[in-house]
Design a protein around this motif. Sequence first.
Motif, PDB file in Angstrom:
ATOM      1  N   ASP A   1       0.825  -1.219   0.000  1.00  0.00           N
ATOM      2  CA  ASP A   1       0.000   0.000   0.000  1.00  0.00           C
ATOM      3  C   ASP A   1       0.857   1.267   0.000  1.00  0.00           C
ATOM      4  O   ASP A   1       0.409   2.344   0.370  1.00  0.00           O
TER       5      ASP A   1
ATOM      6  N   ASN B   1      -1.927  -2.018  -3.562  1.00  0.00           N
ATOM      7  CA  ASN B   1      -2.682  -3.217  -3.137  1.00  0.00           C
ATOM      8  C   ASN B   1      -3.012  -4.121  -4.313  1.00  0.00           C
ATOM      9  O   ASN B   1      -4.008  -4.841  -4.294  1.00  0.00           O
TER      10      ASN B   1
ATOM     11  N   THR C   1      -6.573  -6.784  -7.063  1.00  0.00           N
ATOM     12  CA  THR C   1      -6.489  -5.627  -6.168  1.00  0.00           C
ATOM     13  C   THR C   1      -7.376  -5.888  -4.964  1.00  0.00           C
ATOM     14  O   THR C   1      -8.570  -6.145  -5.119  1.00  0.00           O
ATOM     15  N   THR C   2      -6.750  -5.836  -3.780  1.00  0.00           N
ATOM     16  CA  THR C   2      -7.561  -6.009  -2.574  1.00  0.00           C
ATOM     17  C   THR C   2      -8.142  -4.665  -2.188  1.00  0.00           C
ATOM     18  O   THR C   2      -7.452  -3.645  -2.229  1.00  0.00           O
ATOM     19  N   SER C   3      -9.404  -4.705  -1.859  1.00  0.00           N
ATOM     20  CA  SER C   3     -10.069  -3.462  -1.501  1.00  0.00           C
ATOM     21  C   SER C   3      -9.981  -3.278   0.002  1.00  0.00           C
ATOM     22  O   SER C   3     -10.111  -4.232   0.763  1.00  0.00           O
ATOM     23  N   SER C   4      -9.739  -2.041   0.425  1.00  0.00           N
ATOM     24  CA  SER C   4      -9.639  -1.800   1.871  1.00  0.00           C
ATOM     25  C   SER C   4     -11.024  -1.812   2.511  1.00  0.00           C
ATOM     26  O   SER C   4     -11.185  -2.142   3.680  1.00  0.00           O
ATOM     27  N   SER C   5     -12.058  -1.470   1.726  1.00  0.00           N
ATOM     28  CA  SER C   5     -13.414  -1.488   2.296  1.00  0.00           C
ATOM     29  C   SER C   5     -13.835  -2.948   2.482  1.00  0.00           C
ATOM     30  O   SER C   5     -13.739  -3.757   1.565  1.00  0.00           O
ATOM     31  N   SER C   6     -14.271  -3.269   3.678  1.00  0.00           N
ATOM     32  CA  SER C   6     -14.571  -4.660   4.002  1.00  0.00           C
ATOM     33  C   SER C   6     -15.754  -5.165   3.170  1.00  0.00           C
ATOM     34  O   SER C   6     -16.631  -4.416   2.774  1.00  0.00           O
TER      35      SER C   6
ATOM     36  N   ASP D   1     -11.566  -9.281  -3.950  1.00  0.00           N
ATOM     37  CA  ASP D   1     -10.516  -8.793  -4.850  1.00  0.00           C
ATOM     38  C   ASP D   1     -11.093  -8.412  -6.206  1.00  0.00           C
ATOM     39  O   ASP D   1     -12.003  -9.067  -6.698  1.00  0.00           O
TER      40      ASP D   1
END
Length: 348
Positions: free
Chosen positions: A50, A111, A132-137, A141
Amino acid sequence: MRIDRTDSLFSPRCVWVNSPIIVGAGPSGLAVAACLREQGVPYVMLERADCIASLWQKRTYDRLKLHQPKQFCQLPRMTFPDSYPEYPTHRQFIDYLEHYATAFEIKPKFNTTVQSARYDETSGLWRVQSATTSSSSGSGDVVMEYIGRWLVAATGENAETVVPDIPGLEGFQGKVIHVSDYKSGEAYRGQRVLVVGCGNSGMEVLLDLCDHGACPAMVVRDAVHVLPREVLGKSTFELAVLLMRRLPLWLADRIVILLAWLVLGDLARLGMRRPAAGPLELKETHGRTPELDCGALARIRAGDIDVVPAVKSFGKGASVELADGRVLAFDAVVLATGYRSNVPQWLV
Ligand SMILES: NC(=O)C1=CN([C@@H]2O[C@H](COP(=O)(O)OP(=O)(O)OC[C@H]3O[C@@H](n4cnc5c(N)ncnc54)[C@H](OP(=O)(O)O)[C@@H]3O)[C@@H](O)[C@H]2O)C=CC1
Ligand SMILES: O=C(O)C(=O)Cc1c[nH]c2ccccc12
């Protein structure tokens, strides 16, 4: 709930990019991006972490400084500030890289892990699949496929940690970490610490442990080239470069070893014998970096650091069996056993 039809219809989503795809936002990726930017060439930069230079930001110990003088470590088109010392600290190096990324308007897609990059001979195109992993839960991906003509692999030589497979290691009762998680010797004050590996990381961590009142031992399992950081005020690195320009490699090696012997003395007496091949030859042929002494040798000589042979196994409790048959007890283990590239995993 709304169903995202584009996701379900085109999975993974494909993007055609008429520009290079740079994988990795470390110093090398940043340097490439800056040079492209200067030529007005657009690019896409994909970065697993990140932040830029994640190895430097997240996996270095507090006391780390560059081992080469600053003029050998700067990226193209921007020098280090004059106020920086000859050997900048890792914090200064990170500040420089952040400043560099801002100045050249480098904006990586963070990310974003490249899972595979395939070259299609027929079309002459790279197909680069990333997640891409999202920070919003909750949202999973986002998988993308970038298609383009040029690929720059800039994920470095140190992307993954190497953890040795030594019998009994999982059962060791004390704290075990890889050196990438080591910050300072403060946490080890008064403890017996076994440092496995005598590369540049291991040697400096040993010194740091001494400085924080720990009682460390160093595993040296094989021959190793330790060189002084400087000879007569000149960096060994610069000296080696000068010698290699003018002389055959074997002769440059002889001279470097002779100088190292004059400055450091006979290291075999400390349990550190030199490999048959010279340090410059090993760098050329195996990419193996020589160890530059930052003060650990003096602590070995003073008896503050014990040099021990290879670890055979970790035994019951906190005991360690060595190759010479000795069994010693330690409170903690630091695995300074190196890193490796992950390019072979994703460049298929
Ligand atoms: N300030 C700076 O500029 C610094 C730069 N660096 C650089 O970062 C890179 C990584 O360095 P480093 O983290 O030290 O990793 P290295 O790969 O350079 O060193 C790993 C060491 O661990 C040893 N080792 C591996 N497995 C075992 C085992 N099972 N038992 C005993 N010993 C083992 C290796 O020995 P063997 O040779 O026998 O395989 C080697 O001595 C290098 O290029 C280094 O120069 C690192 C620290 C500071
Ligand atoms: O910066 C690197 O990658 C190094 O390996 C440092 C290095 C390469 N060749 C040398 C010769 C003498 C001292 C340091 C080095």
